[in-house]
Structures are given as structure tokens and as C-alpha cells.
Design a protein around this motif. Structure first.
Motif, PDB file in Angstrom:
ATOM      1  N   ILE A 480       0.891  -1.312  -0.041  1.00  0.00           N
ATOM      2  CA  ILE A 480       0.003  -0.031  -0.049  1.00  0.00           C
ATOM      3  C   ILE A 480       0.759   1.168  -0.099  1.00  0.00           C
ATOM      4  CG2 ILE A 480      -1.708   1.256   1.439  1.00  0.00           C
ATOM      5  CD1 ILE A 480      -2.706  -1.037  -0.120  1.00  0.00           C
ATOM      6  N   PHE A 481       1.981   1.147   0.831  1.00  0.00           N
ATOM      7  CA  PHE A 481       2.833   2.573   0.817  1.00  0.00           C
ATOM      8  C   PHE A 481       3.326   2.482  -0.613  1.00  0.00           C
ATOM      9  CE2 PHE A 481       7.275   4.141   1.805  1.00  0.00           C
ATOM     10  CZ  PHE A 481       6.996   5.248   1.872  1.00  0.00           C
ATOM     11  N   GLY A 482       3.514   1.713  -1.314  1.00  0.00           N
ATOM     12  CA  GLY A 482       4.442   1.799  -2.466  1.00  0.00           C
ATOM     13  C   GLY A 482       3.391   2.354  -3.573  1.00  0.00           C
ATOM     14  N   LYS A 483       2.134   1.944  -3.266  1.00  0.00           N
ATOM     15  CA  LYS A 483       0.981   2.964  -4.373  1.00  0.00           C
ATOM     16  C   LYS A 483       0.853   4.177  -3.772  1.00  0.00           C
ATOM     17  CE  LYS A 483      -2.663   0.150  -5.268  1.00  0.00           C
ATOM     18  NZ  LYS A 483      -3.845  -0.731  -5.342  1.00  0.00           N
ATOM     19  N   VAL A 484       0.683   4.559  -2.611  1.00  0.00           N
ATOM     20  CA  VAL A 484       0.288   6.026  -2.063  1.00  0.00           C
ATOM     21  C   VAL A 484       1.694   6.613  -2.686  1.00  0.00           C
ATOM     22  CG1 VAL A 484       0.427   7.354  -0.084  1.00  0.00           C
ATOM     23  CG2 VAL A 484      -0.931   5.434  -0.338  1.00  0.00           C
ATOM     24  N   ALA A 485       3.082   6.325  -2.465  1.00  0.00           N
ATOM     25  CA  ALA A 485       4.088   6.988  -2.759  1.00  0.00           C
ATOM     26  C   ALA A 485       4.283   7.195  -4.292  1.00  0.00           C
ATOM     27  CB  ALA A 485       5.337   6.138  -2.173  1.00  0.00           C
ATOM     28  N   ALA A 486       3.903   6.124  -5.073  1.00  0.00           N
ATOM     29  CA  ALA A 486       3.840   6.516  -6.285  1.00  0.00           C
ATOM     30  C   ALA A 486       2.890   7.325  -6.974  1.00  0.00           C
ATOM     31  CB  ALA A 486       3.681   5.056  -7.339  1.00  0.00           C
ATOM     32  N   ASN A 487       1.582   7.261  -6.320  1.00  0.00           N
ATOM     33  CA  ASN A 487       0.471   8.150  -6.642  1.00  0.00           C
ATOM     34  C   ASN A 487       0.853   9.700  -6.215  1.00  0.00           C
ATOM     35  OD1 ASN A 487      -2.102   8.508  -7.697  1.00  0.00           O
ATOM     36  ND2 ASN A 487      -2.889   8.538  -5.653  1.00  0.00           N
ATOM     37  N   HIS A 488       1.398   9.931  -4.799  1.00  0.00           N
ATOM     38  CA  HIS A 488       1.995  11.062  -4.773  1.00  0.00           C
ATOM     39  C   HIS A 488       2.616  11.933  -5.500  1.00  0.00           C
ATOM     40  CE1 HIS A 488       2.759  14.116  -1.266  1.00  0.00           C
ATOM     41  NE2 HIS A 488       3.871  14.185  -1.816  1.00  0.00           N
ATOM     42  N   SER A 489       3.847  11.054  -5.985  1.00  0.00           N
ATOM     43  CA  SER A 489       4.916  11.568  -6.752  1.00  0.00           C
ATOM     44  C   SER A 489       4.372  12.032  -8.265  1.00  0.00           C
ATOM     45  CB  SER A 489       6.084  10.368  -6.947  1.00  0.00           C
ATOM     46  OG  SER A 489       6.768  10.251  -5.643  1.00  0.00           O
ATOM     47  N   GLN A 706      -1.089  17.003   3.590  1.00  0.00           N
ATOM     48  CA  GLN A 706      -1.812  15.980   3.076  1.00  0.00           C
ATOM     49  C   GLN A 706      -0.560  15.023   2.286  1.00  0.00           C
ATOM     50  OE1 GLN A 706      -5.180  15.724   3.491  1.00  0.00           O
ATOM     51  NE2 GLN A 706      -4.027  17.265   5.022  1.00  0.00           N
ATOM     52  N   THR A 707      -0.745  14.127   2.163  1.00  0.00           N
ATOM     53  CA  THR A 707      -0.003  13.140   1.460  1.00  0.00           C
ATOM     54  C   THR A 707      -0.904  12.666   0.201  1.00  0.00           C
ATOM     55  OG1 THR A 707       1.300  12.259   3.238  1.00  0.00           O
ATOM     56  CG2 THR A 707       1.264  10.895   1.610  1.00  0.00           C
ATOM     57  N   ALA A 708      -0.458  12.412  -0.769  1.00  0.00           N
ATOM     58  CA  ALA A 708      -1.195  12.069  -2.073  1.00  0.00           C
ATOM     59  C   ALA A 708      -2.937  12.758  -2.009  1.00  0.00           C
ATOM     60  CB  ALA A 708      -1.486  10.309  -2.112  1.00  0.00           C
ATOM     61  N   GLY A 709      -2.692  14.232  -1.982  1.00  0.00           N
ATOM     62  CA  GLY A 709      -3.934  14.780  -1.757  1.00  0.00           C
ATOM     63  C   GLY A 709      -4.562  15.210  -2.923  1.00  0.00           C
ATOM     64  N   GLY A 710      -5.571  15.771  -2.992  1.00  0.00           N
ATOM     65  CA  GLY A 710      -6.470  16.280  -4.122  1.00  0.00           C
ATOM     66  C   GLY A 710      -5.781  17.461  -5.042  1.00  0.00           C
ATOM     67  N   LEU A 711      -6.634  17.828  -5.987  1.00  0.00           N
ATOM     68  CA  LEU A 711      -6.274  19.162  -6.534  1.00  0.00           C
ATOM     69  C   LEU A 711      -7.038  20.133  -6.507  1.00  0.00           C
ATOM     70  CD1 LEU A 711      -6.024  17.387 -10.347  1.00  0.00           C
ATOM     71  CD2 LEU A 711      -3.979  17.837  -8.879  1.00  0.00           C
ATOM     72  N   LEU A 712      -6.449  21.465  -6.156  1.00  0.00           N
ATOM     73  CA  LEU A 712      -6.840  22.587  -5.774  1.00  0.00           C
ATOM     74  C   LEU A 712      -6.929  23.333  -7.304  1.00  0.00           C
ATOM     75  CD1 LEU A 712      -8.109  24.534  -3.808  1.00  0.00           C
ATOM     76  CD2 LEU A 712      -5.956  25.248  -3.293  1.00  0.00           C
ATOM     77  N   ALA A 713      -7.982  23.831  -7.693  1.00  0.00           N
ATOM     78  CA  ALA A 713      -7.880  24.447  -8.860  1.00  0.00           C
ATOM     79  C   ALA A 713      -9.162  25.621  -8.960  1.00  0.00           C
ATOM     80  CB  ALA A 713      -8.355  23.546 -10.187  1.00  0.00           C
ATOM     81  N   SER A 714      -8.887  26.547  -9.789  1.00  0.00           N
ATOM     82  CA  SER A 714      -9.899  27.754  -9.994  1.00  0.00           C
ATOM     83  C   SER A 714     -10.405  27.474 -11.413  1.00  0.00           C
ATOM     84  CB  SER A 714      -9.282  29.083  -9.920  1.00  0.00           C
ATOM     85  OG  SER A 714      -8.149  29.171 -10.815  1.00  0.00           O
ATOM     86  N   VAL A 715     -11.834  27.520 -11.391  1.00  0.00           N
ATOM     87  CA  VAL A 715     -12.617  27.289 -12.528  1.00  0.00           C
ATOM     88  C   VAL A 715     -13.557  28.500 -12.669  1.00  0.00           C
ATOM     89  CG1 VAL A 715     -14.233  25.547 -13.612  1.00  0.00           C
ATOM     90  CG2 VAL A 715     -12.314  24.676 -11.951  1.00  0.00           C
ATOM     91  N   PRO A 716     -13.586  28.720 -14.061  1.00  0.00           N
ATOM     92  CA  PRO A 716     -14.782  29.919 -14.366  1.00  0.00           C
ATOM     93  C   PRO A 716     -15.975  29.643 -13.320  1.00  0.00           C
ATOM     94  CG  PRO A 716     -13.612  29.373 -16.487  1.00  0.00           C
ATOM     95  CD  PRO A 716     -13.065  28.471 -15.246  1.00  0.00           C
ATOM     96  N   ALA A 717     -16.778  30.676 -13.032  1.00  0.00           N
ATOM     97  CA  ALA A 717     -17.775  30.511 -12.017  1.00  0.00           C
ATOM     98  C   ALA A 717     -18.911  29.464 -13.090  1.00  0.00           C
ATOM     99  CB  ALA A 717     -18.481  31.919 -11.891  1.00  0.00           C
ATOM    100  N   GLU A 718     -19.027  30.033 -14.310  1.00  0.00           N
ATOM    101  CA  GLU A 718     -20.155  29.210 -15.241  1.00  0.00           C
ATOM    102  C   GLU A 718     -19.944  27.984 -15.365  1.00  0.00           C
ATOM    103  OE1 GLU A 718     -17.262  31.537 -18.012  1.00  0.00           O
ATOM    104  OE2 GLU A 718     -18.316  31.891 -16.115  1.00  0.00           O
ATOM    105  N   GLN A 719     -18.621  27.342 -15.223  1.00  0.00           N
ATOM    106  CA  GLN A 719     -18.344  26.019 -15.352  1.00  0.00           C
ATOM    107  C   GLN A 719     -18.213  25.022 -14.106  1.00  0.00           C
ATOM    108  OE1 GLN A 719     -17.618  24.293 -18.256  1.00  0.00           O
ATOM    109  NE2 GLN A 719     -18.175  26.188 -19.734  1.00  0.00           N
ATOM    110  N   ALA A 720     -18.276  25.799 -12.986  1.00  0.00           N
ATOM    111  CA  ALA A 720     -17.835  25.216 -11.842  1.00  0.00           C
ATOM    112  C   ALA A 720     -18.958  24.096 -11.298  1.00  0.00           C
ATOM    113  CB  ALA A 720     -18.015  26.132 -10.572  1.00  0.00           C
TER     114      ALA A 720
END
Length: 755
Positions: A480-489, A706-720
Motif C-alpha cells: 500500500i505504501f508503494g501505491k501511495v508513494a507513486a501516486n503522490h509523486s 496532505q499525502t497524495a492529496g487532491g487537486l486545488l483549482a480555480s474554474v470559471p464560475a459558469e463551469q464550476a
């Protein structure tokens, strides 16, 4: 020079989190054996205590009160916890075969997986009945039955097959709970009918006449139809047939019959009895395979046969732990003789119980209180774990290792640094021979034809993205650690709108004998390869060395079109902020290290951490994301500040909209934080009206690393909203719109928190 204190000499593997094995874990935790690596493989992170199942069904116990949390217990025992289903054994190769992970090697093995009611004996039973075991699955189906009964006004016929103590208790507990729930809604339960079926001539065979009379009276008073003396010969959907030809239409059939063994044991090579249970001698060791042990329902002690009852599994815990220890040390095993008579406390569903032992029986509320006291005392042994003293350098016990192993350990103790710390080429080549990294046409020289370095080609018109991440293990499962580390990278590549091309691994494995080092490296890289291959990223090489702690990282190359590249800068006023994954990994794993986190919390976190950001990044780009980053060690606030500065904007962040991992708020309330939290908290100066904002209990989690956290993005309001809906269909079911980008104001602080 490096110390050999962490060297592993032997592997002890436990299959199943049953009553005997939780006692083994507790005893090994109280008295650890240096040089032994302990591993538990269990499908469930929380193992139910069978003695409290009727009380759980009846509503007298909450879920946590009736379950032993294997995560903290394994942490206490110093054991690796692999949550997976075992599918077989290779006894010659001494490995355990699992459904979703590479094989797990062992020197000594113990099996305590319980039993399941036999449905294969009756045509049509499989798939048309609800077996009471495994208990974890039964609880889920019981909850579905409960919800169905609460919403219908049609007649519901509930049948229980099995007139032993288990069947009687389950029926009466079910009736009590459903009656109480309906009464809460002002409804009677006169539309519910209950049937108890058994092939014996009387209920509770094996118990004394006084106990039987007590339950015969209770069943009459509860209007339960008791149908004994006839075997069930056939089951169809909603119907069963008895040997005398009578058929009964039923809406639910609960199956609490004689115990059966796991089918995979048939092909294991172990000596089994006629019912498929593992034959063991008085020491609980297999009669056919030394070094393999079994306990609880799955074991058949050939000289001392006993009923399949949880009381025997509990009593076998101490002798099993002793003999596992003695087997590891090469010492003579100690025989164990189970008691012939034992106390049974059988509940009637309503905080009333009947006690039975030999010819003696007694009933009443005091008997239930006695049972409740015994059960809670048993559970406290595994929930109230003592704090352990700081470990001293280990001294290996005599008998644990032969002269050759001790010689190898002596060499480890004097292991050099520099290139002398590298894992041997033989071990490395054997592991690489078992892995299958993907190939790509733009990888000119890689692991398929290794050289001094890998050579990759950059296609015309593409830009190269470089990133590197490396950290030590925070879970005991290297796969499991191998999966998380690769995903994080890989996260940085996806956050910038790129596609990964190649990866170089940076690995540190724990000191140990060659076989243990090889196994750990194989488990680790098997998990990593799964993630890299799924991302179309070729593993082209790396560096592997030995050290005190397991660590893993990757230097990853990615390719991107210039027009597709996403940066941290680029946020525009009016954009909405979207976070694709929940927060809380830092506090949860800090709590896990202190044995304060529930197993299901850690499971939830790991599921999130192994989820790739690849599809999320594509979705964000498709909906016109103006900027993007992945949320990792600096926490949500730290990464948000990195986005506001180059964008020359302010941000309003809505605390109420932030998604959190299960248990994260609980561990924050306990005051448990990651060791990196204090450094992240220094960034609070970027928040306006800090005194008001910090009063919210969710406030600390914006700093949580966070480890292997999500993405934080700004998106146009009409597309959100459309973007959020698509993220949900892609599996990011806790993605959320968490704030709004504002024009830059006069205040120095760019972040405003809304509650």
C-alpha cells in the motif's frame, strides 16, 4: 556504519483477525520478540466480537462497542496490517496468496479465520439466504432488512434456520430491535411473522433441560413459530422446503446452521477433517505441516473435539501465542487441553438472559448484566491498550536464528554507508524479474536493457516537466505504501496538465536477511508498479539502499503541450475554487501512530490516497481551469497562498464547504496533529480576522499536511457546477466548491474565511 538493530530474522504471519489472533497480537505487543516481523492479513479492519453480536442487533451496543479495531491493536503489537482476502497457500514456497496484493512470505503461519454456516449442503441456499457469518457481511444485510421493515406496511415473514444458541439469539434480537424501532414511529409490529427452523427434535441441542424450557417459554410468549425435527431440503428465492414436503414463503431467511470451512483450504495441502477444518494437535500446530498453526472455529483439535464456539477461540489465544513464540525460537511446543464444560449466557434480546453450565441453569436480568460485564471486560483488553516504554536495542533470543543467520546479521551491523549501503545486485535483479513495468516507444534505454542511465526521447512540440518526491513509510504495509508513494509523486505532473512519461525510484528498505529484504522490496515495488503502469509511466531505473526505515520516492518526468500547461498563477476574480479530495491525512496518521485512530478512518484515508489525480486533472482542464496545484505537505492554506501571490488576487474560503476524511475532525478534537502542522500554522498571518476564524473547530485542518492529496483549482464560475458534477461521475465523490476568487484588495492578508 549502520546499526543492525532493525534486522528481521523471521516472518510470523497471522491470517484472520479472529478471537485467538487478537489475543496473540496483544501478547506480542506486551512482549515483543526482536528479529520477528509480525503481519496480520484480514479482510476487515474491525473484527466483530461474536458474543456481542445479538446485543448489537438488538440495539444494546454501538458498532464500536462490539468490534475490535485491528489498526490500533496492530500498531501496539508492532505488526504490519494487510487488509485483503486470502485465496490460498503455497506451503512449499511458504507464501500466502491474496486476492489484491502480491504473495506474502512466512516462516511461521497461524490461521484464525472462523467459519461460515454451510449453505452448500442445501440446494438453492447459496444466494437465497443470509448467513450469519462472516459477521461483517451479515451486519450490512441486517441493516438492509431493518430499513425495509421500517418503510413497508406489507406483511413480512422472517425465518431463521438453526435452533442452536446462535439461531435463537439472532431471532430474538431481531424481533426485539424491529419491535422497538416500529414503536418509536408509533407503529405495532403485528405485520411481522417469525419462524425458527431446525432439524433437531428440540431447540438448543447440547444445553440442559432447564435452559431449553426457558427459551421454549420465551419463544411462545413472542409468538415465534418453532418448527423442529425436519431438515431443510431446498431453498428458492423467498421459499424453503422441509424434509416432510412442507414449504414456507419467507421474505428473509437468516442462516445460522452448522459451521463450514473456507473453500480455499481444500487446495492448500493442509490435512483437513471431513468437514474441511484444519486438523491440529494439542499444541494447535497442523498435523501435516510443522510451523503452521490454526485456532478457533477453523481448527479441529483431533484429540479434543469441541463445538464451534467463540469461547474456545478466546481460550486458545494464550496457548497459541505461547506456541507461536516457541516455534519461532525452535523450542518444544506446549500442549493445550480445552475445558469440557463452559458457561453459556444466552440473551433473549431484551436485556434478559439464560445462564447454562452442565445441568445448572438460571435466568433473569441479572444474568444479562453478568454477560454484559464479561463481554465488556473482554473488549476493554483490546481497546484500552497500555502505553509502551521506549524500546531498548533488541537482543535476539536464543534459538531464533541459526549460526548462518547470526553471521549475516553481524555483517548488517557493520554495513557500510555510501555505495556499500546499496541492496545487492542479486536481490535487486530477482525483484525486477518479478515486476512488469510498461514499455513506451519514447523510452530508448530503460529496464528492458539497463545501462548506466536511462535515455528518453522528448517528442517534438512537447515540454518536459520534472518533479521529485520522497518520504518514509507511514503505514506498515509496503504494498500500500508503494501505491501511495507513486501516486503522490505523480501528483505534480497531473496538476500541471502533463502526462507522466518515466520514473526513477529512490528506495530505502529495512535491514534484514536477504529473503526478508527481497520480500519487502518486492511488495513495495509491486504496489508502485501498479500505479505507474496505470498512469502509462515507465519505470526506467532508480537507486535502492538499506537503512533503518522503509522509504520510497520517485523522480518523475512528464510531457505537456504548451497550451495545456496549468500553473499556480492564473486565478481570475470570479473563479470558483474546487478541491477534488477531502482533507485530513496528516492528523489521521499522527493519531494512528498513537493508536488513537479507528481502523475505518485509516481505511477511508488510504482509499483517498491511492485514488489517482489523473482523471480529475483532465476534468478540470476540460472545464477551463485557470490555475491548479496538488495539495500536499504545505496544507490547503499553504498551497492556496502559493496560488494567490502570482495571480495577484484574494480568496474567500468557505470552511463549511470543506470536505474532510472520516475521523479527521475527531482527531483534531483530541488535539492530535502532524509534526509538520506547527510550521504550516505560521502561515495564519495570511488570514484576515484571524481571531474570529480560529474559533471554528475546522480551522486547524486548513493547515493539515496532505499525502497524495487532491487537486486545488480555480474554474470559471459558469463551469464550476458542471465540473463538480463530472468529478462526481469520475469517482471524486467528495469533491467540493470551497471558495471564490476575489479582486485583490487593500488588505495585506489575501485570505478571508467564511464560517
Amino acid at each position: 556504519m549502520q546499526s543492525g538493530d532493525a534486522a528481521i530474522l523471521k516472518d510470523l504471519v497471522l491470517i484472520g483477525g479472529g478471537h485467538s489472533h487478537v489475543a496473540v497480537l496483544k501478547r506480542f505487543g506486551m512482549n515483543k520478540l526482536a528479529g520477528v516481523r509480525l503481519t496480520l492479513i484480514s479482510q476487515d479492519a474491525q473484527t466483530p466480537y461474536s458474543g456481542m453480536l445479538p446485543g448489537l442487533i438488538a440495539g444494546h451496543y454501538a458498532f464500536d462497542e462490539a468490534h475490535i479495531d485491528l489498526g490500533p491493536l496492530c500498531r501496539f503489537a508492532g505488526a504490519r496490517f494487510y487488509q485483503d482476502e486470502v485465496t490460498g497457500l503455497d506451503l512449499e514456497g511458504r507464501v500466502v496468496l491474496c486476492r489484491n496484493r502480491p504473495p506474502v512470505r512466512f516462516d511461521v503461519l497461524s490461521i484464525n479465520i472462523g467459519s461460515t454456516p454451510r449453505t452448500a449442503d442445501v440446494p438453492g441456499a447459496a444466494g437465497n439466504v443470509v448467513p450469519v457469518k462472516p459477521i461483517s457481511r451479515f451486519i450490512a444485510q441486517w441493516e438492509a432488512l431493518r430499513e425495509r421493515v421500517l418503510v413497508t406496511r406489507d406483511r413480512v415473514r422472517i425465518g431463521v434456520v438453526g435452533t442452536g444458541a446462535g439461531g435463537v439469539e439472532i431471532l430474538l434480537a431481531t424481533q426485539h430491535r424491529l419491535r422497538a424501532l416500529l414503536a418509536e414511529g408509533g407503529r405495532p409490529d403485528d405485520h411481522l411473522d417469525y419462524y425458527l427452523f431446525g432439524n433437531a427434535d428440540e431447540i438448543l441441542p447440547g444445553h440442559n433441560a432447564g435452559a431449553r424450557r426457558s427459551f421454549e417459554r420465551v419463544l411462545r410468549e413472542r409468538n415465534v413459530q418453532v418448527l423442529t425435527g425436519q431438515a431443510i431440503t431446498e431453498v428458492a428465492s423467498g421459499r424453503l422446503r422441509r424434509a416432510n414436503g412442507e414449504t414456507y414463503d419467507l421474505d428473509e431467511i437468516l442462516w445460522v446452521t452448522s459451521a463450514g470451512a473456507a473453500p480455499w483450504l481444500r487446495a492448500s495441502g493442509l490435512s483437513l477433517d471431513a468437514q474441511g477444518f484444519i486438523e491440529v494437535n494439542e499444541t494447535l500446530e497442523s498435523v501435516s505441516h510443522p510451523g503452521v498453526f490454526a485456532a478457533g472455529d477453523i481448527a479441529a483439535v483431533i484429540r479434543h473435539p469441541r463445538p464451534k464456539s467463540g469461547v474456545f477461540a478466546v481460550r486458545q489465544g494464550a496457548p497459541l501465542a505461547l506456541n507461536l513464540r516457541r516455534s519461532l525460537l525452535g523450542r518444544t511446543l506446549r500442549p493445550f487441553r480445552p475445558q469440557r464444560r463452559f458457561l453459556s449466557l444466552i440473551s433473549t434480546g431484551d436485556r434478559y438472559a439464560v445462564a447454562s453450565r452442565g445441568r445448572w441453569s438460571r435466568e433473569g436480568r441479572s444474568m444479562w448484566q453478568w454477560k454484559d460485564w464479561i463481554d465488556r471486560r473482554f473488549m476493554r483488553k483490546f481497546s484500552e491498550l497500555p502505553d509502551m516504554a521506549v524500546a531498548k536495542p533488541p537482543e535476539f533470543a536464543t534459538g531464533l536464528a541459526d549460526a548462518a543467520a547470526l553471521g549475516e546479521i553481524s555483517a548488517i551491523a557493520m554495513r557500510c554507508g555510501g555505495c556499500g549501503a546499496k541492496v545487492g545486485s542479486t536481490v535487486l535483479s530477482r525483484v525486477l524479474g518479478q515486476l512488469s513495468p510498461i514499455g513506451r516507444p519514447d523510452i530508448l534505454i530503460g529496464l528492458d536493457a539497463p545501462d548506466d542511465a536511462a535515455v528518453v526521447e522528448v517528442p517534438p512540440g512537447k515540454m518536459m516537466i520534472h518533479t521529485v518526491d520522497y518520504f518514509r513509510a507511514f503505514v506498515d504495509d509496503p504494498y500500500i505504501f508503494g501505491k501511495v508513494a507513486a501516486n503522490h509523486s505523480l501528483g505534480d505532473i497531473f496538476a500541471m496538465g502533463g502526462e507522466p512519461q518515466s520514473a526513477l525510484a529512490i528506495v530505502t528498505v529495512s535491514y534484514g536477511l536477504e529473503a526478508q529484504v527481497e520480500d519487502q522490496l518486492f511488495q513495495l515495488m509491486s504496489g508502485a508498479i501498479e500505479v505507474l503502469n496505470a498512469a502509462d509511466c515507465a519505470l526506467v531505473g532508480g537507486h535502492t539502499s538499506e537503512g533503518a526505515e522503509l522509504s520510497l520516492g520517485f523522480a518523475v518526468n512528464g510531457l505537456a503541450d504548451r497550451a495545456r500547461l496549468m500553473r499556480k498563477g492564473g486565478m481570475r476574480p470570479g473563479d470558483r475554487l474546487i478541491l477534488t479530495k477531502p482533507l485530513g491525512t496528516g492528523t489521521l496518521f499522527a493519531a494512528d501512530m498513537r493508536m488513537k485512530a479507528k481502523g475505518r478512518w485509516i481505511d477511508d484515508a488510504l482509499v483517498s490516497m491511492v485514488q489517482s489525480n489523473r482523471a480529475g486533472a483532465a476534468c478540470l482542464h476540460h472545464h477551463g481551469a485557470t490555475s491548479c496545484t496538488d495539495v500536499t505537505g504545505f496544507g490547503l492554506l499553504g498551497h492556496l497562498i502559493e496560488m494567490t501571490r502570482p495571480s495577484s488576487v484574494d480568496v474567500t474560503l468557505d470552511l463549511a464547504s470543506l470536505p474532510f476524511l472520516d475521523g479527521a475532525l475527531d482527531t483534531v478534537r483530541m488535539g492530535i496533529f502532524s509534526s509538520l502542522q506547527p510550521q504550516n500554522v505560521r502561515l495564519r498571518r495570511a488570514i484576515r480576522d484571524i481571531e474570529t476564524a480560529s474559533a471554528d473547530e475546522r480551522f486547524p485542518l486548513i493547515f493539515d499536511p496532505q499525502t497524495a492529496g487532491g487537486l486545488l483549482a480555480s474554474v470559471p464560475a459558469e463551469q464550476a457546477e458542471a465540473c463538480l458534477a463530472e468529478l462526481g461521475t469520475l469517482g471524486y465523490d467528495r469533491a467540493a466548491i470551497i471558495g471564490t476568487v476575489m479582486p485583490q484588495g487593500d488588505a495585506l492578508e489575501p485570505i478571508t474565511l467564511c464560517r
